[in-house]
Design a protein around this motif. Sequence first.
Motif, PDB file in Angstrom:
ATOM      1  N   MET A   1       0.818  -1.214   0.000  1.00  0.00           N
ATOM      2  CA  MET A   1       0.000   0.000   0.000  1.00  0.00           C
ATOM      3  C   MET A   1       0.850   1.261   0.000  1.00  0.00           C
ATOM      4  N   ILE A   2       1.789   1.374   0.930  1.00  0.00           N
ATOM      5  CA  ILE A   2       2.554   2.613   1.063  1.00  0.00           C
ATOM      6  C   ILE A   2       3.614   2.767  -0.014  1.00  0.00           C
ATOM      7  N   SER A   3       3.830   1.740  -0.812  1.00  0.00           N
ATOM      8  CA  SER A   3       4.828   1.827  -1.883  1.00  0.00           C
ATOM      9  C   SER A   3       4.198   2.055  -3.252  1.00  0.00           C
ATOM     10  N   ILE A   4       2.877   2.189  -3.296  1.00  0.00           N
ATOM     11  CA  ILE A   4       2.162   2.326  -4.562  1.00  0.00           C
ATOM     12  C   ILE A   4       1.719   3.772  -4.769  1.00  0.00           C
ATOM     13  N   ASN A   5       1.963   4.294  -5.948  1.00  0.00           N
ATOM     14  CA  ASN A   5       1.476   5.618  -6.318  1.00  0.00           C
ATOM     15  C   ASN A   5      -0.012   5.497  -6.648  1.00  0.00           C
ATOM     16  N   PRO A   6      -0.907   5.982  -5.802  1.00  0.00           N
ATOM     17  CA  PRO A   6      -2.340   5.796  -6.045  1.00  0.00           C
ATOM     18  C   PRO A   6      -2.833   6.528  -7.286  1.00  0.00           C
ATOM     19  N   PHE A   7      -2.151   7.597  -7.663  1.00  0.00           N
ATOM     20  CA  PHE A   7      -2.584   8.368  -8.836  1.00  0.00           C
ATOM     21  C   PHE A   7      -2.207   7.664 -10.142  1.00  0.00           C
ATOM     22  N   THR A   8      -1.113   6.913 -10.115  1.00  0.00           N
ATOM     23  CA  THR A   8      -0.752   6.116 -11.288  1.00  0.00           C
ATOM     24  C   THR A   8      -1.766   5.009 -11.507  1.00  0.00           C
ATOM     25  N   GLU A   9      -2.206   4.397 -10.418  1.00  0.00           N
ATOM     26  CA  GLU A   9      -3.169   3.307 -10.517  1.00  0.00           C
ATOM     27  C   GLU A   9      -4.500   3.786 -11.098  1.00  0.00           C
ATOM     28  N   TRP A 130       3.823  10.422   0.668  1.00  0.00           N
ATOM     29  CA  TRP A 130       2.400  10.747   0.564  1.00  0.00           C
ATOM     30  C   TRP A 130       1.608  10.122   1.711  1.00  0.00           C
ATOM     31  N   HIS A 131       1.855   8.858   1.971  1.00  0.00           N
ATOM     32  CA  HIS A 131       1.140   8.177   3.057  1.00  0.00           C
ATOM     33  C   HIS A 131       1.597   8.691   4.429  1.00  0.00           C
ATOM     34  N   LEU A 132       2.887   8.955   4.575  1.00  0.00           N
ATOM     35  CA  LEU A 132       3.401   9.486   5.838  1.00  0.00           C
ATOM     36  C   LEU A 132       2.815  10.860   6.115  1.00  0.00           C
ATOM     37  N   GLY A 133       2.785  11.712   5.089  1.00  0.00           N
ATOM     38  CA  GLY A 133       2.223  13.047   5.261  1.00  0.00           C
ATOM     39  C   GLY A 133       0.755  12.997   5.649  1.00  0.00           C
ATOM     40  N   ALA A 134      -0.017  12.125   4.989  1.00  0.00           N
ATOM     41  CA  ALA A 134      -1.437  11.981   5.317  1.00  0.00           C
ATOM     42  C   ALA A 134      -1.616  11.490   6.753  1.00  0.00           C
ATOM     43  N   ALA A 135      -0.767  10.547   7.175  1.00  0.00           N
ATOM     44  CA  ALA A 135      -0.857  10.020   8.540  1.00  0.00           C
ATOM     45  C   ALA A 135      -0.496  11.091   9.569  1.00  0.00           C
ATOM     46  N   MET A 136       0.569  11.860   9.310  1.00  0.00           N
ATOM     47  CA  MET A 136       0.950  12.947  10.215  1.00  0.00           C
ATOM     48  C   MET A 136      -0.160  13.980  10.315  1.00  0.00           C
ATOM     49  N   LEU A 137      -0.730  14.306   9.181  1.00  0.00           N
ATOM     50  CA  LEU A 137      -1.821  15.276   9.137  1.00  0.00           C
ATOM     51  C   LEU A 137      -3.023  14.795   9.937  1.00  0.00           C
ATOM     52  N   ALA A 138      -3.351  13.528   9.801  1.00  0.00           N
ATOM     53  CA  ALA A 138      -4.483  12.964  10.523  1.00  0.00           C
ATOM     54  C   ALA A 138      -4.217  12.918  12.026  1.00  0.00           C
ATOM     55  N   VAL A 139      -3.038  12.465  12.421  1.00  0.00           N
ATOM     56  CA  VAL A 139      -2.704  12.369  13.845  1.00  0.00           C
ATOM     57  C   VAL A 139      -2.717  13.746  14.497  1.00  0.00           C
ATOM     58  N   GLY A 140      -2.028  14.705  13.881  1.00  0.00           N
ATOM     59  CA  GLY A 140      -1.989  16.054  14.437  1.00  0.00           C
ATOM     60  C   GLY A 140      -3.356  16.702  14.475  1.00  0.00           C
ATOM     61  N   GLY A 141      -4.141  16.506  13.415  1.00  0.00           N
ATOM     62  CA  GLY A 141      -5.464  17.111  13.352  1.00  0.00           C
ATOM     63  C   GLY A 141      -6.444  16.528  14.351  1.00  0.00           C
TER      64      GLY A 141
END
Length: 264
Positions: A1-9, A130-141
């Motif tokens: 999951m964290i190694s896949i570019n979701p926009f390419t898919e 991308w996944h790390l940034g989303a996770a940090m954003l979610a945790v902090g928020g």
Amino acid sequence: MISINPFTEISAFIPAIVMQVYVVAMFLLVIGATLFDVVHKKSAKYFFNNSVKAKKSATRNVGSSEKASIAFKTATNEVLTSSEFCSTRRRLAHLLTMYGFLIFVTATVVMIFLYPATSSITPSVWPLAWHLGAAMLAVGGYWFWFFIRVDVAAEGNKWYKVMRADLFVLSLLAMSTFALIWSFFQSNGVVVWQTLFFGLFIGSSTVLFGGVLWSKFAHMFYKPAAAFQKRVTKADGSRENLPEPADLPEQFGLGIKREAPHHY
């Protein structure tokens, strides 16, 4: 999951050019709405008038080299490390959210513009970021919203009482949450759910970047300017004769009503 570019898919169903146009449109919405916000709420005029008052009350001249030094200190302290927060928890939550947002947006732009097609090979660092940034954003928020939200202590509002000023943080949380859920279902090949959460991800992103006039998004641009002006007025000796730069009138859109500071 964290190694896949979701926009390419997803490029097999949505052309890369459509995604790129969307990103550019969101960028232009932020710039345009912020400029309109500055003019409409007269924020620039407020800063200019304060600057004029400061010059009249100054006891010494601040040269260009000293102003450059002040700008550097402002960037490293108030902006990059958020040193103005007296609460360690509040500061950490803010930093997680801020850096998570920057990492997430940067990785999104890189993957959409540089590696958009199914045939392109995305370096693993970008999907990971991308996944790390989303996770940090979610945790902090979520940490901020449920545990240290300012207006809960200042005004007695509950976490579920939503006001217009909350649009910014709620759309941030929705964007990061739906992005992670979309990526999860996409990596597992669950077509129906990945389509649903991709739509929710795009919807929340549009609200975030398109709702600048109704949220605190513009606050990110005002805050460094106010911090810089505060340091300059302190350096030239006029600080004691001026109001706090952070105490901007409510009509300038810098957030909820000011209260006495609380320590958590």
